[in-house]
Write an enzyme that holds these catalytic residues in place. Structure first.
Site, PDB file in Angstrom:
ATOM      1  N   ASP A 258     -43.127 -35.351  -5.760  1.00  0.00           N
ATOM      2  CA  ASP A 258     -42.029 -36.288  -5.455  1.00  0.00           C
ATOM      3  C   ASP A 258     -42.204 -37.563  -6.271  1.00  0.00           C
ATOM      4  OD1 ASP A 258     -39.702 -37.131  -3.961  1.00  0.00           O
ATOM      5  OD2 ASP A 258     -41.036 -38.525  -2.901  1.00  0.00           O
ATOM      6  N   GLU A 263     -42.399 -42.304 -13.830  1.00  0.00           N
ATOM      7  CA  GLU A 263     -41.110 -42.189 -13.143  1.00  0.00           C
ATOM      8  C   GLU A 263     -40.224 -43.414 -13.300  1.00  0.00           C
ATOM      9  OE1 GLU A 263     -42.553 -41.676  -9.025  1.00  0.00           O
ATOM     10  OE2 GLU A 263     -41.567 -43.580  -8.568  1.00  0.00           O
ATOM     11  N   HIS A 295     -38.668 -39.121  -6.037  1.00  0.00           N
ATOM     12  CA  HIS A 295     -39.198 -40.140  -5.118  1.00  0.00           C
ATOM     13  C   HIS A 295     -38.261 -40.331  -3.916  1.00  0.00           C
ATOM     14  CE1 HIS A 295     -42.286 -43.604  -5.157  1.00  0.00           C
ATOM     15  NE2 HIS A 295     -41.888 -43.377  -3.903  1.00  0.00           N
TER      16      HIS A 295
END
Ligand code: NAD
Length: 332
Positions: A258, A263, A295
């Site tokens: 996740d 990111e 996320h």
């Protein structure tokens, strides 16, 4: 207090405005993330309110401090994106949301395990296309499997309890053992034993200089062949290249992420019409036994409400000169 709220999405604004009825702070919302380029937007604001991928390095904090900002209020648990040393030397206070629905993230980690194991995502698409074949969808019973939990704080503990509900044997590793962990019939073991025994490993510790690349080539070498690895904590816990190599050699049998180490260039934005330049990330998406989500583990109504309420309470505490239980202090 006059607060510049960065990285605002419509859902953040909605919950913060509702929570603000009890506080009456002057909230001004910016969609852009906070970084060196955008820090000047906070000129004249006593506080900034930020999220996981805002970059509060020394330069950004210096710009904020020189334009009157004294408080950094994080809308998240982790504070790895703040240069605490720089904030302290600039006389800035940093507060975070040290606890919010830990069920949100723990339940999401379980979801990744079930999806990787039983291939719900593939089955959903197959059936819609009239393909009812079962080849390629074979899973395994969770009952009796060993699950390793690294970081047994609020989220890790709940995750351990959920996995015990499936009949798994749970082993844990933590630098600071949680007395509640062994009362749920889970057992602490050294990290090398956790790597060697676990069929599934789930990461729930913070990203710190010590935990950076906790899962690297040497760690993977100690794991069982075919291990399932889950990371809902922070991307920097995993050396992505080492994990890609292990997926290619089939040492890692399934991967659920996740979070991703780079990111901040990708997540929380719609890039569906862009050419993504991150080749490591793109390689991850080519594996049939990898699931990446952007996320979203925290993203439940309960967690968003808790985050908004605690963030505004933190700001009110600091404004009133009260001790704030969520103040982040530089370790001595
Ligand atoms: P927590 O502080 O309650 O628990 C963290 C645990 O990690 C503690 O028990 C601590 O002792 C342990 N730890 C610290 N250093 C360690 C090390 N070197 N090795 C092993 N264990 C170590 O935090 P939490 O609320 O359970 O959250 C855990 C992490 O989850 C956060 O740090 C954050 O990075 C991540 N998180 C992700 C999301 C998401 O949406 N994906 C949301 C919230 C939190």
């Amino acid at each position: 207090m006059k607060v510049a709220v960065f990285s605002t999405k419509p859902y953040d604004r909605q919950v913060l405005e509702v929570a603000n009825y009890d506080h009456e702070h002057d909230l001004v919302f910016f969609e852009v993330p906070l970084n060196r380029k955008t820090a000047r937007l906070a000129t004249g604001f006593s506080a900034v309110c930020v999220f996981v991928n805002d970059q509060l390095d020394q330069v950004t904090l210096g710009i904020l401090a020189s334009h009157g900002t004294k408080l950094v209020a994080l809308r998240c648990t982790g504070f790895n994106n703040v240069d605490l040393k720089a904030a302290t030397s600039l006389g800035m206070t940093v507060v975070r949301v040290s606890a919010y629905s830990p069920y949100s993230v723990a339940e999401f980690a379980v979801g990744l395990i079930l999806t990787l194991n039983r291939r719900f995502h593939k089955a959903y698409n197959r059936v819609r296309e009239g393909n009812f074949a079962l080849e390629g969808l074979l899973g395994f019973d969770l009952r009796g499997k060993t699950v390793g939990v690294i970081g047994t704080g609020k989220i890790g503990l709940i995750f351990a309890q959920l996995m015990q509900g499936f009949g798994c044997k749970v082993v844990g590793y933590d630098l600071y053992p949680n007395p509640n962990f062994e009362t749920v019939a889970a057992k602490y073991v050294p990290l090398s034993e956790l790597f060697a025994q676990s069929d599934i490993i789930s990461l729930h510790c913070p990203l710190t200089p010590e935990t950076h690349y906790l899962v690297n080539q040497a760690a993977i070498a100690q794991m069982k062949r075919g291990v399932m690895l889950i990371n809902t904590s922070r991307g920097g816990l995993i050396d992505t290249q080492a994990v890609i190599d292990a997926l290619k050699s089939q040492k890692i049998g399934a991967l659920g992420l996740d979070v991703y180490e780079q990111e901040s260039d990708l997540f929380f934005e719609d890039l569906s019409n862009e050419i993504i330049q991150d080749d490591l990330f793109e390689r991850l998406l080519t594996f049939p036994n990898v699931i990446v989500t952007g996320h979203q583990a925290f993203f439940t109504a309960e967690a968003l409400r808790d985050i908004a309420e605690t963030t505004l309470e933190n700001i009110t505490d600091i404004q009133a000169g009260r001790d704030c239980p969520n103040q982040v202090v530089l370790p001595k």
